[in-house]
Design a protein around this motif. Sequence first.
Motif, PDB file in Angstrom:
ATOM      1  N   GLN A  31       0.918  -1.294  -0.262  1.00 34.07           N
ATOM      2  CA  GLN A  31       0.082  -0.096   0.113  1.00 34.07           C
ATOM      3  C   GLN A  31       0.744   1.436   0.047  1.00 34.07           C
ATOM      4  OE1 GLN A  31      -3.510   0.111  -0.444  1.00 34.07           O
ATOM      5  NE2 GLN A  31      -3.403  -2.347  -0.446  1.00 34.07           N
ATOM      6  N   VAL A  32       0.319   2.379  -0.454  1.00 29.11           N
ATOM      7  CA  VAL A  32       0.798   3.704  -0.474  1.00 29.11           C
ATOM      8  C   VAL A  32       0.453   4.306   0.652  1.00 29.11           C
ATOM      9  CG1 VAL A  32       1.294   5.588  -1.755  1.00 29.11           C
ATOM     10  CG2 VAL A  32       1.153   3.630  -2.830  1.00 29.11           C
ATOM     11  N   GLY A  33       1.434   5.077   1.260  1.00 27.06           N
ATOM     12  CA  GLY A  33       0.837   6.132   2.409  1.00 27.06           C
ATOM     13  C   GLY A  33       1.966   7.132   2.535  1.00 27.06           C
ATOM     14  N   VAL A  60      12.495   4.842  12.107  1.00 20.65           N
ATOM     15  CA  VAL A  60      11.088   4.186  12.280  1.00 20.65           C
ATOM     16  C   VAL A  60      10.410   5.533  11.860  1.00 20.65           C
ATOM     17  CG1 VAL A  60       9.434   3.279  13.784  1.00 20.65           C
ATOM     18  CG2 VAL A  60      11.675   2.582  14.002  1.00 20.65           C
ATOM     19  N   TYR A  61       9.414   5.273  10.854  1.00 19.00           N
ATOM     20  CA  TYR A  61       8.316   6.272  10.546  1.00 19.00           C
ATOM     21  C   TYR A  61       7.103   5.957  10.819  1.00 19.00           C
ATOM     22  CZ  TYR A  61      12.590   7.344   7.692  1.00 19.00           C
ATOM     23  OH  TYR A  61      13.695   7.517   7.012  1.00 19.00           O
ATOM     24  N   THR A  62       6.120   7.044  11.291  1.00 22.28           N
ATOM     25  CA  THR A  62       4.717   6.776  11.520  1.00 22.28           C
ATOM     26  C   THR A  62       4.264   7.212   9.949  1.00 22.28           C
ATOM     27  OG1 THR A  62       4.717   7.602  13.719  1.00 22.28           O
ATOM     28  CG2 THR A  62       2.650   8.011  12.658  1.00 22.28           C
ATOM     29  N   VAL A  63       3.664   5.981   9.388  1.00 17.45           N
ATOM     30  CA  VAL A  63       2.909   6.456   7.820  1.00 17.45           C
ATOM     31  C   VAL A  63       1.595   6.262   8.052  1.00 17.45           C
ATOM     32  CG1 VAL A  63       3.193   5.593   5.852  1.00 17.45           C
ATOM     33  CG2 VAL A  63       4.932   5.150   7.019  1.00 17.45           C
ATOM     34  N   ALA A  64       0.895   7.375   7.362  1.00 18.21           N
ATOM     35  CA  ALA A  64      -0.487   7.337   7.250  1.00 18.21           C
ATOM     36  C   ALA A  64      -1.095   6.776   6.181  1.00 18.21           C
ATOM     37  CB  ALA A  64      -1.087   8.862   7.678  1.00 18.21           C
ATOM     38  N   PHE A  65      -2.223   6.148   6.046  1.00 16.29           N
ATOM     39  CA  PHE A  65      -2.775   5.575   5.016  1.00 16.29           C
ATOM     40  C   PHE A  65      -4.332   5.619   5.331  1.00 16.29           C
ATOM     41  CE2 PHE A  65       0.666   2.885   6.363  1.00 16.29           C
ATOM     42  CZ  PHE A  65       1.307   2.378   5.170  1.00 16.29           C
ATOM     43  N   ALA A  66      -5.108   6.055   3.986  1.00 16.80           N
ATOM     44  CA  ALA A  66      -6.385   6.231   3.815  1.00 16.80           C
ATOM     45  C   ALA A  66      -7.045   4.774   4.220  1.00 16.80           C
ATOM     46  CB  ALA A  66      -6.856   6.845   2.492  1.00 16.80           C
ATOM     47  N   ALA A  67      -7.991   4.883   5.184  1.00 14.16           N
ATOM     48  CA  ALA A  67      -8.636   3.730   5.567  1.00 14.16           C
ATOM     49  C   ALA A  67      -9.226   2.913   4.295  1.00 14.16           C
ATOM     50  CB  ALA A  67      -9.549   3.868   6.593  1.00 14.16           C
ATOM     51  N   GLY A  68      -9.870   3.993   3.515  1.00 11.02           N
ATOM     52  CA  GLY A  68     -10.528   3.747   2.226  1.00 11.02           C
ATOM     53  C   GLY A  68      -9.564   2.872   1.051  1.00 11.02           C
ATOM     54  N   ASP A  69      -8.425   3.243   1.223  1.00  8.84           N
ATOM     55  CA  ASP A  69      -7.288   2.483   0.467  1.00  8.84           C
ATOM     56  C   ASP A  69      -6.869   1.113   0.946  1.00  8.84           C
ATOM     57  OD1 ASP A  69      -7.113   4.750  -1.265  1.00  8.84           O
ATOM     58  OD2 ASP A  69      -5.334   5.250  -0.454  1.00  8.84           O
ATOM     59  N   LEU A  70      -7.132   0.846   2.225  1.00  5.23           N
ATOM     60  CA  LEU A  70      -6.800  -0.234   2.880  1.00  5.23           C
ATOM     61  C   LEU A  70      -8.225  -1.279   3.034  1.00  5.23           C
ATOM     62  CD1 LEU A  70      -4.806   0.897   6.164  1.00  5.23           C
ATOM     63  CD2 LEU A  70      -4.025   0.201   4.110  1.00  5.23           C
ATOM     64  N   TRP A  71      -9.205  -0.867   3.103  1.00  2.27           N
ATOM     65  CA  TRP A  71     -10.423  -1.533   3.353  1.00  2.27           C
ATOM     66  C   TRP A  71     -11.674  -1.368   2.375  1.00  2.27           C
ATOM     67  CZ3 TRP A  71      -8.223   0.097   8.315  1.00  2.27           C
ATOM     68  CH2 TRP A  71      -7.184  -0.590   8.792  1.00  2.27           C
TER      69      TRP A  71
END
Length: 101
Positions: A31-33, A60-71
């Motif tokens: 996935q892209v974040g 170590v990075y905090t990476v954000a993902f759109a929930a819609g992209d994941l699920w």
Amino acid sequence: MPAEFRAGERVRVRAGDPAGHTRAPRYVRGQVGRIVECQGSWELADEVAAGVAAPRVEPVYTVAFAAGDLWGEGGHEVTVDLWESYIERAERAERAGEDGS
């Protein structure tokens, strides 16, 4: 080891399925974040779990993902902390497609 990525950069989580322990959840692999921030450098958990005598230390990075992209649904973001070796820069062509250019 200096941090390679900066806040706001788009990254892709490596899609592999390594043998043994990994702290990269399956639901973000491939996935892209977006990098939110760097949390400092820490021993690579995979190598610690494997009993490596001198585990690598990586940012170590905090990476954000759109929930819609994941699920496929949800208007919120999901954040995951990921070691640098888990991520790579997102393709330029992919970014161009996302912003309409």
